[in-house]
Write an enzyme that holds these catalytic residues in place. Structure first.
Site, PDB file in Angstrom:
ATOM      1  N   THR A 176      -8.218   7.040  -2.561  1.00  0.00           N
ATOM      2  CA  THR A 176      -9.568   6.597  -2.894  1.00  0.00           C
ATOM      3  C   THR A 176     -10.573   7.727  -2.701  1.00  0.00           C
ATOM      4  O   THR A 176     -11.645   7.693  -3.297  1.00  0.00           O
ATOM      5  CB  THR A 176     -10.002   5.391  -2.038  1.00  0.00           C
ATOM      6  OG1 THR A 176      -9.731   5.669  -0.662  1.00  0.00           O
ATOM      7  CG2 THR A 176      -9.287   4.126  -2.466  1.00  0.00           C
ATOM      8  N   HIS A 184       0.786  -1.234   0.000  1.00  0.00           N
ATOM      9  CA  HIS A 184       0.000   0.000   0.000  1.00  0.00           C
ATOM     10  C   HIS A 184       0.809   1.269   0.000  1.00  0.00           C
ATOM     11  O   HIS A 184       0.240   2.364  -0.001  1.00  0.00           O
ATOM     12  CB  HIS A 184      -0.906   0.040   1.234  1.00  0.00           C
ATOM     13  CG  HIS A 184      -2.123  -0.809   1.099  1.00  0.00           C
ATOM     14  ND1 HIS A 184      -3.271  -0.361   0.500  1.00  0.00           N
ATOM     15  CD2 HIS A 184      -2.353  -2.090   1.449  1.00  0.00           C
ATOM     16  CE1 HIS A 184      -4.171  -1.327   0.511  1.00  0.00           C
ATOM     17  NE2 HIS A 184      -3.637  -2.394   1.079  1.00  0.00           N
ATOM     18  N   LYS A 218     -14.157   8.921  -4.815  1.00  0.00           N
ATOM     19  CA  LYS A 218     -15.457   9.286  -4.235  1.00  0.00           C
ATOM     20  C   LYS A 218     -15.918  10.642  -4.770  1.00  0.00           C
ATOM     21  O   LYS A 218     -17.089  10.827  -5.106  1.00  0.00           O
ATOM     22  CB  LYS A 218     -15.364   9.340  -2.700  1.00  0.00           C
ATOM     23  CG  LYS A 218     -14.913   8.043  -2.037  1.00  0.00           C
ATOM     24  CD  LYS A 218     -14.524   8.273  -0.565  1.00  0.00           C
ATOM     25  CE  LYS A 218     -13.771   7.091   0.019  1.00  0.00           C
ATOM     26  NZ  LYS A 218     -13.091   7.421   1.308  1.00  0.00           N
ATOM     27  N   LYS A 236       0.950  14.393   1.690  1.00  0.00           N
ATOM     28  CA  LYS A 236      -0.346  14.758   1.110  1.00  0.00           C
ATOM     29  C   LYS A 236      -0.455  16.275   0.896  1.00  0.00           C
ATOM     30  O   LYS A 236      -1.362  16.765   0.242  1.00  0.00           O
ATOM     31  CB  LYS A 236      -1.480  14.241   1.987  1.00  0.00           C
ATOM     32  CG  LYS A 236      -1.586  12.703   2.004  1.00  0.00           C
ATOM     33  CD  LYS A 236      -2.684  12.234   2.942  1.00  0.00           C
ATOM     34  CE  LYS A 236      -2.809  10.724   3.057  1.00  0.00           C
ATOM     35  NZ  LYS A 236      -3.625  10.100   2.003  1.00  0.00           N
ATOM     36  N   LYS A 289      -8.488  13.921   4.084  1.00  0.00           N
ATOM     37  CA  LYS A 289      -7.626  12.731   4.098  1.00  0.00           C
ATOM     38  C   LYS A 289      -6.771  12.825   5.343  1.00  0.00           C
ATOM     39  O   LYS A 289      -6.706  13.883   5.964  1.00  0.00           O
ATOM     40  CB  LYS A 289      -6.743  12.679   2.848  1.00  0.00           C
ATOM     41  CG  LYS A 289      -6.060  14.027   2.538  1.00  0.00           C
ATOM     42  CD  LYS A 289      -5.324  14.035   1.207  1.00  0.00           C
ATOM     43  CE  LYS A 289      -6.188  14.102  -0.012  1.00  0.00           C
ATOM     44  NZ  LYS A 289      -6.332  12.841  -0.715  1.00  0.00           N
ATOM     45  N   ARG A 290      -6.098  11.747   5.729  1.00  0.00           N
ATOM     46  CA  ARG A 290      -5.211  11.857   6.890  1.00  0.00           C
ATOM     47  C   ARG A 290      -4.208  12.987   6.684  1.00  0.00           C
ATOM     48  O   ARG A 290      -3.822  13.307   5.556  1.00  0.00           O
ATOM     49  CB  ARG A 290      -4.466  10.527   7.128  1.00  0.00           C
ATOM     50  CG  ARG A 290      -5.315   9.447   7.779  1.00  0.00           C
ATOM     51  CD  ARG A 290      -5.863   9.870   9.135  1.00  0.00           C
ATOM     52  NE  ARG A 290      -4.803   9.986  10.116  1.00  0.00           N
ATOM     53  CZ  ARG A 290      -4.513   9.070  11.029  1.00  0.00           C
ATOM     54  NH1 ARG A 290      -5.220   7.965  11.104  1.00  0.00           N
ATOM     55  NH2 ARG A 290      -3.529   9.256  11.876  1.00  0.00           N
TER      56      ARG A 290
HETATM   57  C1  LIG Z   1     -11.838   7.377   1.690  1.00  0.00           C
HETATM   58  C2  LIG Z   1     -11.355   7.748   3.034  1.00  0.00           C
HETATM   59  C3  LIG Z   1      -9.992   7.935   3.267  1.00  0.00           C
HETATM   60  C4  LIG Z   1      -8.949   7.826   2.182  1.00  0.00           C
HETATM   61  O1  LIG Z   1      -8.730   9.136   1.662  1.00  0.00           O
HETATM   62  P1  LIG Z   1      -7.479   9.461   0.721  1.00  0.00           P
HETATM   63  O2  LIG Z   1      -7.721  10.877   0.291  1.00  0.00           O
HETATM   64  O3  LIG Z   1      -7.521   8.516  -0.415  1.00  0.00           O
HETATM   65  O4  LIG Z   1      -6.264   9.316   1.550  1.00  0.00           O
HETATM   66  C5  LIG Z   1      -9.589   8.293   4.541  1.00  0.00           C
HETATM   67  N1  LIG Z   1     -10.477   8.463   5.537  1.00  0.00           N
HETATM   68  C6  LIG Z   1     -11.802   8.311   5.336  1.00  0.00           C
HETATM   69  C7  LIG Z   1     -12.723   8.541   6.473  1.00  0.00           C
HETATM   70  C8  LIG Z   1     -12.286   7.940   4.091  1.00  0.00           C
HETATM   71  O5  LIG Z   1     -13.600   7.784   3.914  1.00  0.00           O
END
Ligand SMILES: *Cc1c(COP(=O)(O)O)cnc(C)c1O
Length: 777
Positions: free
Chosen positions: A620, A325, A624, A518, A512-513
């Site tokens: 991901t 990952h 979305k 990032k 995102k985290r």
């Molecule tokens: C989808 C999702 C992530 C992943 O987000 P990225 O921008 O791809 O790092 C992290 N936390 C939550 C709550 C999510 O729904």
């Protein structure tokens, strides 16, 4: 009994309440229990079929009640029932998420389970039933604060404890029970129900109060507490040395328990003839966290069932597959040999056997002496888990095309040369049930009106929207839905954060985290640049914009916390500046989680995906947003590449250095030079130290400043190339802003993102795993 009757009777029997006087938690338990009874007859394993097992330290399932009811086709019934009794169907929004994961990796596991069950694929999840999930976040004076996530206080009606199926897990210094709690994983339509089995650690002593004297009693309590400690907390993504021992215990705990329960099932059918094992089970390792399963299965087969090494190792290789990952060096797990031996003395000899086998194989390939170093599983007093995961499995996959290429070409190149056939790509996906049908009902209904509801289980059907992209009535409706979701989000944010946002602004969202790679800090700098530009008159005709952030920082990640504080300071400055009224707003929402994501994403116009090229394995949230009709403002990184390939570069906003350009810039990169030569860069970076903002005398901002211009012991200055990408990012952001003003043409871009999102369904991903890795298709 009818579902509605079942709810009422549960309320009556369990709490002596009518629906009207039940609390939200009681209603939640009653509705969930009624649904559990409803699904019980379909919850069983189909005999004689190969099953895949998804081993993962995290399952970020979020709030289950609405999605489970939707998949069982009971959601509307439930909503009618609540309304009939004068209750708002949104009542369950008070029930907090099951947050048994940190971020993308855990959420992926949850999406996979949903997709597999929907497509009738026998896939079960195995993990840990953490007593406390990911911490809850709030801000005090703009600083992140953490509190424990006591998710069980709402009850856990979706789990069934199976004490009769508990197994013993042994460490060097401790023995514990692993007790399984099974959750039904309900496929859309409710036909297939798989299982998510989460293990809880319990003490092995029976409490017999009559026999105990005080000292014995205290010892027993201590033993019990130490056992329960193993499944007490989910580790946030930061490595502190104190936590290492417990983390290794957690990994072995759920790996060993899951294998024991699988083997128990197998032996009940076949006795001790293991020749069918890998034809009946496939096990996917979600990152290296469950990799200790490899020597553990070997230990059980050889130590308990007396198979010879070659036979046992063949079974292991044929059964396991590994998903990588990340290429972040700090996330490629290694364990100190002394620690490993002390925690898992009975497993370590099997690690050595695997390593010896590897060395024999290397020798036979003509790789000798020092050339073996980069492969060795036990090397310089460390156990290298990723190496073991590649060597002792038949498949290693990356999670987006570019990520897999980087693994093959660079990070794992030596392994790719040795076993080219083992490497494969499985681009991540998301479930459209949660990330469209559930979170954006107006859009879901609109799509269904246009093309029917087949997209719910076959997202490629969204293609049929494409011909409508030039129909201005369709676009106007699409735009209207976005406006509606923005209003809803504003109401929610007003309630949660006490801030009134303007629903007619552009919504620009980064969720995102929190991590340096990032680049939330780059986003923050760009917002400041626009702010200064508006004040100076350099930026003209700016379409009013709300800039939204959501992110948790690992509690021990000092810099990430500094970035949160910095953005909150920016928000305070800008939101408090009367000149910015009607121009821009900035807000960092608190406690970002799956349920918050479900509200933010449908309201977004712009999806910020701005990681340094080559650092984000897939992402991901980008998918979305795309599905919900936002354009991507991003770098050519992770799945962004495949997103723009599908939706068209002209319908998205790509900027910044590519993987190759970063590679080429690496040795000659001088961020300080950029800083000194470009006054816009200098101005925003200097706000970290020139008194524009206060970090409450913590020194956080100066530390961030130094990380960009001076570097630190462990890294060069600006290791994620913020200053390199800064100007192109600002330019591209202003371009999106200008383009937005042409509402129809911008909406067309958004619409085409939705229409081309089919590939990013986790249904597609899981079928690729099923066909190409697990052979359960
Ligand atoms: C989808 C999702 C992530 C992943 O987000 P990225 O921008 O791809 O790092 C992290 N936390 C939550 C709550 C999510 O729904």
């Amino acid at each position: 009994m009818k579902f509605e009757k079942e709810i009422s009777s549960f309320l009556e029997l369990e709490y002596g309440k009518t629906p009207q006087d039940a609390t939200p938690t009681q209603l939640y338990n009653a509705v969930s229990k009624a649904a559990m009874r409803f699904l019980a007859p379909s919850w069983h394993k189909q005999p004689g079929k190969k099953r895949a097992c998804y081993f993962s330290a995290e399952f970020l399932v979020g709030r289950l009640v609405y999605s489970n009811l939707m998949n069982l086709r009971l959601l509307e019934k439930c909503e009618d029932y609540l309304k009939q009794h004068g209750i708002d169907p949104a009542v369950f929004e008070q029930i907090e998420d099951d947050a048994l994961g940190n971020g993308g990796l855990g959420r992926l596991a949850a999406c996979f389970l949903d997709s597999a069950a929907t497509h009738n694929l026998p896939l079960d999840g195995y993990g840990i039933r953490y007593r406390y999930g990911l911490f809850k976040q709030y801000f005090k004076d703009g600083f992140q604060k953490e509190t424990a996530d006591d998710w069980l206080r709402f009850g856990d009606p979706w789990s069934v404890c199976r004490p009769q199926e508990k197994v013993m897990v042994e460490f060097g210094d401790q023995k514990v029970w692993a007790v399984p709690y099974d959750m039904p994983v309900i496929g859309f339509g409710g036909k297939t129900i798989n299982t998510l089995r989460l293990w809880e650690a319990q003490g092995v002593n029976e409490f017999d109060f009559d026999l105990f004297n005080k000292q014995q009693y205290e010892l027993a309590v201590k033993e019990r507490d130490e056992a329960e400690w193993i499944s007490a907390v989910l580790y946030p993504n930061d490595d502190t040395p104190q936590g290492k021992r417990l983390r290794l215990k957690q990994q072995y705990f759920f790996s060993s328990a899951s294998l024991q329960s699988i083997l128990r099932e197998y032996v009940a059918r076949h006795g001790e003839d293991f020749s069918f094992f890998s034809q009946e089970y496939a096990i996917q390792l979600n990152d290296t966290h469950p990799t200790v399963s490899i020597p553990e299965l070997l230990r059980i087969l050889m130590g308990e069932y007396h198979l010879p090494f070659d036979q046992a190792f063949t079974i292991v290789k044929d059964t396991f597959a590994y998903t990588n990952h990340t290429i972040m060096a700090e996330a490629l797990e290694k364990w100190d040999v002394n620690l490993f031996v002390s925690v898992l003395p009975s497993v370590y000899p099997y690690v050595v056997m695997i390593d010896d086998s590897l060395k024999r194989e290397l020798r036979s390939c003509g790789i000798l002496g020092g050339d073996q170093e980069k492969y060795k599983i036990v090397c310089t007093n460390m156990v290298h888990m990723a190496r073991m995961a590649i060597y002792a499995t038949h498949s290693t996959n990356g999670v987006a095309r570019i990520h897999t290429e980087i693994l093959k070409d660079r990070v794992l190149h030596e392994w790719f040369s040795l076993y080219p056939d083992r490497f494969n790509n499985k681009t991540n996906g998301i479930t459209q049930r949660r990330w469209l049908a559930l979170c954006n009902r107006p859009l879901a209904d609109f799509i269904t009106q246009k093309i029917g509801d087949g997209w719910i289980t076959d997202l490629d059907q969204l293609e049929r929207l494409r011909p409508l992209a030039d129909d201005s009535t369709v676009l106007a409706q699409f735009m209207e839905i976005k406006a509606e979701k923005k209003k809803e989000l504003c109401a929610y944010i007003k309630e949660q954060e006490g801030v009134q946002l303007c629903a007619d602004f552009i919504f620009d969202v980064q969720i995102k985290r929190l991590h340096e790679y990032k680049r939330q800090l780059l986003n923050a700098f760009c917002i400041l640049d626009i702010y200064f530009g508006l004040k100076d008159g350099r930026v003209k005709d700016f379409y009013p914009t709300v800039f939204l952030f959501g992110a948790k920082a690992a509690p021990g990640y000092y810099r990430a916390k500094g970035i949160i504080k910095f953005i909150n300071e920016i928000a305070r400055l800008i939101n408090g500046d009367p000149k910015m009224k009607g121009k821009m707003q900035v807000l960092f929402v608190q406690n970002y989680n799956v349920s918050y994501a479900q509200k933010l994403i449908p309201a977004a116009d712009i999806s910020e995906q701005i990681s340094t090229a080559g650092t984000e394995a897939s992402g991901t949230s980008n998918m979305k947003f795309m599905l919900n009709g936002a354009v991507t403002l991003g770098t050519l990184d992770g799945a962004n590449i495949e997103i723009v390939e599908r939706a068209g570069e002209e319908n998205n906003y790509i900027f910044g250095a590519t993987v190759q350009e970063i590679e080429e810039a690496r040795d000659s990169y001088h961020p300080k030079k950029l800083y000194e030569e470009n006054p816009r860069i200098k101005r925003v970076v200097d706000t970290l130290i020139d008194g524009t903002f206060s970090d409450g005398k913590t020194g956080m901002f100066k530390e961030l400043y130094d990380s960009l211009l001076e570097g630190a012991d462990w890294h060069k200055a600006d290791q994620y190339y913020l200053l390199l990408d800064f100007i192109p990012y600002c330019e591209q952001r202003l371009k999106v802003n200008r383009d937005y003003a042409d509402r129809l043409s911008f909406t067309r871009k958004c619409f085409l993102n939705t229409a081309n999102a089919g590939k990013f369904s986790s249904d597609r991903t899981i079928m690729e795993y099923a066909n190409e890795i697990w052979d359960i298709g």
